[in-house]
Design a protein around this motif. Structure first.
Motif, PDB file in Angstrom:
ATOM      1  N   LEU A  38       0.813  -1.567  -0.128  1.00  0.00           N
ATOM      2  CA  LEU A  38      -0.035   0.539  -0.103  1.00  0.00           C
ATOM      3  C   LEU A  38       0.942   1.049   0.101  1.00  0.00           C
ATOM      4  O   LEU A  38       0.411   1.825  -1.156  1.00  0.00           O
ATOM      5  CB  LEU A  38      -0.746   0.108   1.272  1.00  0.00           C
ATOM      6  CG  LEU A  38      -1.738   0.931   1.067  1.00  0.00           C
ATOM      7  CD1 LEU A  38      -3.034   0.738   0.306  1.00  0.00           C
ATOM      8  CD2 LEU A  38      -3.150   0.504   2.933  1.00  0.00           C
ATOM      9  N   LEU A 307     -14.588   4.192  10.755  1.00  0.00           N
ATOM     10  CA  LEU A 307     -13.674   3.661   9.725  1.00  0.00           C
ATOM     11  C   LEU A 307     -13.508   2.459  10.278  1.00  0.00           C
ATOM     12  O   LEU A 307     -13.436   1.391  10.921  1.00  0.00           O
ATOM     13  CB  LEU A 307     -11.714   3.405   9.775  1.00  0.00           C
ATOM     14  CG  LEU A 307     -11.212   4.181   9.276  1.00  0.00           C
ATOM     15  CD1 LEU A 307      -9.462   4.604   9.534  1.00  0.00           C
ATOM     16  CD2 LEU A 307     -11.869   4.950   7.504  1.00  0.00           C
ATOM     17  N   GLU A 308     -14.596   2.134   8.695  1.00  0.00           N
ATOM     18  CA  GLU A 308     -15.111  -0.182   8.668  1.00  0.00           C
ATOM     19  C   GLU A 308     -16.054  -0.345   9.902  1.00  0.00           C
ATOM     20  O   GLU A 308     -15.748  -1.336  10.730  1.00  0.00           O
ATOM     21  CB  GLU A 308     -13.409  -0.545   9.020  1.00  0.00           C
ATOM     22  CG  GLU A 308     -12.451  -0.872   8.383  1.00  0.00           C
ATOM     23  CD  GLU A 308     -13.486  -1.425   6.541  1.00  0.00           C
ATOM     24  OE1 GLU A 308     -14.151  -2.053   6.783  1.00  0.00           O
ATOM     25  OE2 GLU A 308     -12.824  -0.543   5.814  1.00  0.00           O
ATOM     26  N   LEU A 349      -4.763  10.269   2.826  1.00  0.00           N
ATOM     27  CA  LEU A 349      -5.542   8.977   3.023  1.00  0.00           C
ATOM     28  C   LEU A 349      -4.632   7.238   3.444  1.00  0.00           C
ATOM     29  O   LEU A 349      -5.663   6.854   3.867  1.00  0.00           O
ATOM     30  CB  LEU A 349      -5.864   8.846   1.348  1.00  0.00           C
ATOM     31  CG  LEU A 349      -6.671   7.443   0.992  1.00  0.00           C
ATOM     32  CD1 LEU A 349      -8.301   7.361   1.612  1.00  0.00           C
ATOM     33  CD2 LEU A 349      -7.072   8.132  -0.710  1.00  0.00           C
ATOM     34  N   LEU A 350      -2.954   7.505   2.618  1.00  0.00           N
ATOM     35  CA  LEU A 350      -2.624   6.497   3.081  1.00  0.00           C
ATOM     36  C   LEU A 350      -2.663   5.856   4.887  1.00  0.00           C
ATOM     37  O   LEU A 350      -3.018   4.106   4.671  1.00  0.00           O
ATOM     38  CB  LEU A 350      -1.017   6.824   2.935  1.00  0.00           C
ATOM     39  CG  LEU A 350      -0.093   5.651   2.928  1.00  0.00           C
ATOM     40  CD1 LEU A 350      -0.159   3.866   2.217  1.00  0.00           C
ATOM     41  CD2 LEU A 350       1.306   5.971   2.098  1.00  0.00           C
ATOM     42  N   GLU A 352      -5.371   6.282   6.689  1.00  0.00           N
ATOM     43  CA  GLU A 352      -6.565   5.860   6.842  1.00  0.00           C
ATOM     44  C   GLU A 352      -5.882   4.409   6.554  1.00  0.00           C
ATOM     45  O   GLU A 352      -7.004   3.429   6.546  1.00  0.00           O
ATOM     46  CB  GLU A 352      -7.568   7.120   6.630  1.00  0.00           C
ATOM     47  CG  GLU A 352      -7.425   8.054   7.006  1.00  0.00           C
ATOM     48  CD  GLU A 352      -9.262   8.904   6.241  1.00  0.00           C
ATOM     49  OE1 GLU A 352      -9.289   8.551   5.867  1.00  0.00           O
ATOM     50  OE2 GLU A 352      -9.514   9.905   7.019  1.00  0.00           O
ATOM     51  N   ASN A 353      -5.861   3.746   5.209  1.00  0.00           N
ATOM     52  CA  ASN A 353      -6.256   3.088   4.400  1.00  0.00           C
ATOM     53  C   ASN A 353      -5.014   1.642   5.035  1.00  0.00           C
ATOM     54  O   ASN A 353      -5.718   0.515   5.654  1.00  0.00           O
ATOM     55  CB  ASN A 353      -5.610   2.808   3.091  1.00  0.00           C
ATOM     56  CG  ASN A 353      -6.655   3.431   2.673  1.00  0.00           C
ATOM     57  OD1 ASN A 353      -7.865   3.886   3.054  1.00  0.00           O
ATOM     58  ND2 ASN A 353      -6.342   3.702   0.968  1.00  0.00           N
ATOM     59  N   ARG A 356      -7.682   0.822   7.616  1.00  0.00           N
ATOM     60  CA  ARG A 356      -8.381  -0.044   7.904  1.00  0.00           C
ATOM     61  C   ARG A 356      -7.320  -1.658   7.532  1.00  0.00           C
ATOM     62  O   ARG A 356      -8.909  -2.276   7.542  1.00  0.00           O
ATOM     63  CB  ARG A 356      -9.399   0.286   5.893  1.00  0.00           C
ATOM     64  CG  ARG A 356     -10.187   1.984   6.747  1.00  0.00           C
ATOM     65  CD  ARG A 356     -10.748   1.834   4.847  1.00  0.00           C
ATOM     66  NE  ARG A 356     -11.246   2.993   5.467  1.00  0.00           N
ATOM     67  CZ  ARG A 356     -10.998   4.381   4.299  1.00  0.00           C
ATOM     68  NH1 ARG A 356      -9.962   5.087   4.423  1.00  0.00           N
ATOM     69  NH2 ARG A 356     -12.221   5.211   4.409  1.00  0.00           N
TER      70      ARG A 356
END
Length: 365
Positions: A38, A307-308, A349-350, A352-353, A356
């Motif tokens: 990622l 998140l999720e 965003l990275l 946050e991902n 996740r």
């Protein structure tokens, strides 16, 4: 015969133990591999500036890696120990400092700012709470065209407040949420007026020293800071050294520096109530309402989101040459941080991902 049996039994126990932990190890390796992949989709140039990333759960590091260069000119690789400018993640420290003063009985977040700055325009209508929640309506100094005239000047907190205080307000206090750096500069000034300490000293004495955050600083380009990551910007197809700004300008809205390890100490202290009691801590992580009763998802220094399907507290930062992002999942005590030394590599965003992925592997597996 007995010795042989014991050896066989020990061997079987060893195999069984290995089998018990093998799925856990495999899951961790899978998570690490996915996080690596990622990050590499965003930070693609390992010879340029990059970033450092961390995933921790229950106060312990599960993932921690660095990508890219700390100093391009010298060819020095980034390391997890590097010191980065935090930008607006500074606001967390400012907000908690205000709550520390409230806990000490030296202020109330319901106080109007005119109680401490009598000549502030309409200061009797603006409360500390409004400043903390970006609902004051005060003009954000970063949106003022005249900012360039002071960007490299040494400014006192009062000079900074005087710079924007006479600007027309954008809306009545409490009418809406609009992210605002001026409010946090004002909070830094209030911390100084109320505590009798300079903001940098207050943060040092009451937070950094208390928590053993020995690699965190009020930013300086002159001070020798071990393991400093150098900041870069990308212009067209080339990297350049970051634009210079005097740190007295962002002040309490964005002038702190830190490391992954120190930020973990910070988050652990918050979740374990090492600095604040439970009531004061809850104020930082509670959503609030506008004058019309509409709920907005910002506490004191943190955005509150999901998140999720899980509630999280998150905040990023950006200052010339650096970007930052931190995401905390309180129910599962998961903390994810990304710090980059180029404003061409946004970790928002990275990170946050990555959070996740951590939720999926550590909770929903």
């Amino acid at each position: 015969m007995k010795i042989k049996n014991i050896r066989v039994l020990c061997g079987l126990l060893s195999i069984l133990t290995s089998c018990m932990f093998w799925p856990v190890a495999t899951n961790a390796q899978k998570l690490n591999g996915q996080i690596d992949s990622l990050i590499k989709t965003v930070i693609t140039d390992q010879q340029g500036p990059g970033g450092v990333f961390m995933v921790a759960q229950k106060g312990k590091v599960l993932y921690q890696k660095a990508f890219g260069k700390a100093n391009i000119e010298l060819g020095v690789d980034l390391a997890p120990e590097n010191v980065f400018q935090l930008g607006s993640m500074t606001k967390q420290f400012t907000a908690i400092s205000v709550l520390l003063l409230e806990q000490q009985g030296k202020l109330k977040v319901s106080d109007s700012i005119s109680k401490y700055i009598p000549d502030y325009p309409a200061g009797n209508k603006i409360t500390i709470h409004h400043l903390l929640t970006h609902t004051s309506g005060i003009k954000d100094f970063t949106k003022m065209k005249s900012l360039a005239s002071i960007a490299q000047r040494e400014m006192t907190p009062k000079m900074m407040v005087d710079f924007f205080k006479d600007e027309p307000v954008d809306f009545a206090p409490g009418d809406r949420f609009e992210y605002n750096n001026s409010g946090y500069v004002l909070l830094g000034y209030l911390i100084e007026l109320i505590s009798g300490e300079q903001y940098a000293d207050f943060i040092q004495h009451h937070i950094f020293d208390q928590l053993g955050m020995s690699h965190s600083y009020y930013a300086s380009d002159r001070q020798i800071i071990k393991n400093r990551a150098y900041g870069y910007q990308k212009k067209e197809n080339a990297y350049v050294n970051k634009t210079v700004i005097n740190f007295s300008v962002p002040f309490a809205s964005g002038a702190l520096m830190s490391t992954l390890a120190d930020l973990l100490k910070w988050q652990n202290a918050l979740s374990q109530n090492k600095l604040l009691n439970t009531a004061e801590t809850n104020k930082a992580f509670s959503p609030y309402k506008l004058n019309n009763g509409t709920l907005f998802n910002y506490g004191y220094g943190w955005h509150l989101k999901e998140l999720e399907g899980l509630p999280v507290a998150a905040h990023g930062g950006s200052i010339f040459g650096f970007k930052s992002m931190g995401v905390y999942v309180p129910g599962e005590d998961i903390y994810v941080v990304g710090l980059t030394n180029c404003d061409c590599n946004s970790p928002t965003l990275l990170t946050e991902n990555i959070a996740r992925l951590a939720i999926m592997h550590l909770i929903k597996k």
